[in-house]
Design a protein around this motif. Structure first.
Motif: not given
Length: 519
Positions: A106, A342, A356, A359-362, A366
């Motif tokens: 991140l 994230g 958290s 959907n901005h990292y997983e 997403r």
């Protein structure tokens, strides 16, 4: 390993033969149990790992759920940060992820206070003391006019943390009182310290000042790895299921959905003392047992078992858990703003400790957000007050999400999941000398987990992995078999000048109180 502080410390593992001919039962399939099982299986031990839940990973586990829209999703017990100084945990994961692609970084670690103060850690120098100076120079919450009010002598011990010495000096003091004595500006206090201390699932008033000082050393003043971190690119089963296959390929047996009822002493035979491990449907015999259960599980098993001494058993029974924490995950029908981080640490937002946006990292989250046009948002509330019931806590977390991210007020909740747990270890003032250690009164019986004392500067998931490796090393050393090296951040203050200042001018902030001595 491509990331390692040049001052990181190697703790050599035991030397000896390459393999052993032993039967070992590992109780608990969290990080600690998986770490111990991995080292032992690699050395040829016949390992049986028993996990009570139907999934591996412990507090970093995950399980499948079906949402109201028919989608399959993975629910977990919440966000976990894989900091770059987690050398032993990363060594464990390297068995199944040698290129490190299972984790993604991140870009920042932002902290928000409800009063408007905001901090971030991206772009800071990595070297001490320039990282601290850079943070203070950039901090909107710290003004140079505040500097004369800071008690520098009370703060100096933060520059020379050494385990276990720091615990001997600070453990009888609680973290909140220690922070008050340093007299940092209130906003810096809330953002730069309380947010971190609450990551141990307890309010600073119930947390040892030594634990806070050690944490600050690990993540900021003692390591050049910085405070940025990685997260799992896929739900947590993508880490632990491959590790289970790795173990199985080395003749280990992994049994999920298998609670251990009790452990007994077996007969003395030509192979020495043996143990019996009682399951609901069978009894296992073993040369050694690794108890890597959580606090409630360890208390339950020890209370039902014929192991240890009365004093040791009573000490295990006194092990405390931190107050309850709540994880609320929402699948929303519309997105949050694309610039939302994230992960966001919060202070002053009622019960809310972090947000958290999965959907901005997983990848899984997403994919769901891309397909539906929505968002997957998770909220954490740590150390919930005893007078707050679960429906009230859920409502208050959601209300604070709407306050922090106003665009979520208009969102319809497609589905939600909530996890209320109270099984994390508590590290109270004065508790260090009572913490259970890896060795126990019974040869061949060892403990592992983040509740276990290990005299190295490690915490949270890294303490779990480190104690798992160390428990395996303890058994292997008894058998004359080679173990594995451990790695930690520097084991004392990072710079000679800073150490000298701390030792010469730093005072014991509770010098008028009895000093806790190691037993």
């Amino acid at each position: 390993m491509n990331r390692r502080d040049r001052k990181a410390v190697r703790v050599p593992g035991p030397t000896g033969r390459p393999t052993c001919d032993k039967d070992v039962v590992v109780v608990g399939g969290g990080i600690a149990g998986l770490a111990a099982a991995t080292i032992l299986a690699e050395r040829g031990a016949r390992v049986v790992l028993c996990e009570r839940e139907d999934h591996l990973g412990g507090r970093v586990g995950g399980w499948e759920t079906r949402l109201a829209d028919g989608s399959r999703a993975t629910m977990t017990r919440g966000f976990h940060a894989f900091f770059r100084q987690y050398y032993n945990l990363r060594s464990l994961l390297a068995r199944i992820d040698p290129d490190g692609s299972a984790l993604v970084g991140l870009p920042d670690y932002p902290l928000w206070h409800a009063g408007g103060h905001r901090e971030r850690f991206a772009g800071l120098p990595r070297a001490v003391p320039w990282n601290a100076a850079g943070f203070l120079l950039r901090s909107p919450a710290f003004a140079w006019s505040d500097l004369p009010a800071v008690d520098a002598r009370a703060a100096l011990p933060l520059l020379d943390v050494s385990v276990p010495r720091t615990y001997h000096e600070l453990d009888s003091l609680d973290a909140a009182t220690y922070l008050d004595r340093i007299r940092f500006p209130r906003a810096v206090h809330a953002l730069a310290f309380e947010v971190f201390s609450r990551s141990f699932f307890a309010h600073p008033s119930r947390m040892s000042a030594a634990e806070l000082a050690t944490m600050f050393h690990i993540y900021f003043l003692g390591s050049s790895e910085g405070l940025l971190f990685d997260v799992a690119a896929n739900p947590f089963p993508a880490l632990w299921n491959p590790l289970a296959r790795y173990l199985t390929a080395r003749n280990a047996t992994v049994r999920t959905g298998t609670p251990v009822l009790r452990v007994g002493r077996g007969d003395r035979g030509d192979r020495g003392d043996r143990f019996t491990v009682h399951l609901p449907d069978s009894v296992l015999e073993a040369d050694a047992v690794v108890l890597a259960a959580d606090v409630p599980g360890l208390r339950r098993i020890v209370a039902a078992s014929d192991i240890g001494t009365p004093e040791w058993r009573a000490n295990i029974a006194r092990s405390e858990t931190a107050p309850p924490f709540l994880v609320s995950r929402y699948w929303l029908d519309r997105p949050v703003r694309p610039d939302r981080p994230g992960f966001l640490g919060t202070s002053g937002y009622d019960l809310l400790d972090n947000i958290s946006v999965l959907n901005h990292y997983e990848h899984e989250a997403r994919a769901w957000a891309s397909r539906t046009g929505g968002a997957v948002v998770e909220l954490h509330g740590y150390a919930l007050p005893s007078d707050v019931d679960t429906p009230d806590a859920r409502a208050r977390l959601l209300d604070q999400l709407h306050f922090a991210y106003p665009e979520t007020r208009a969102a319809r909740i497609v589905d939600s999941r909530h996890e209320l747990r109270a099984d994390c270890p508590l590290f109270p003032p004065g508790g260090f000398t009572r913490r259970p250690t890896i060795p126990t009164p019974d040869d061949g019986l060892v403990l592992a987990g983040d509740l276990v004392r290990v005299d190295l500067p490690v915490a949270l998931m890294e303490r779990a992995a480190t104690t798992g490796f160390a428990a395996a090393n303890h058994l292997l050393s008894r058998w004359g078999v080679a173990g594995t090296d451990l790695w930690t951040v520097p084991t004392s203050g990072r710079g000679p000048l800073l150490r000298t200042l701390a030792r010469r001018f730093g005072r014991n902030p509770q010098a008028d109180r009895p000093v806790v001595r190691s037993a």
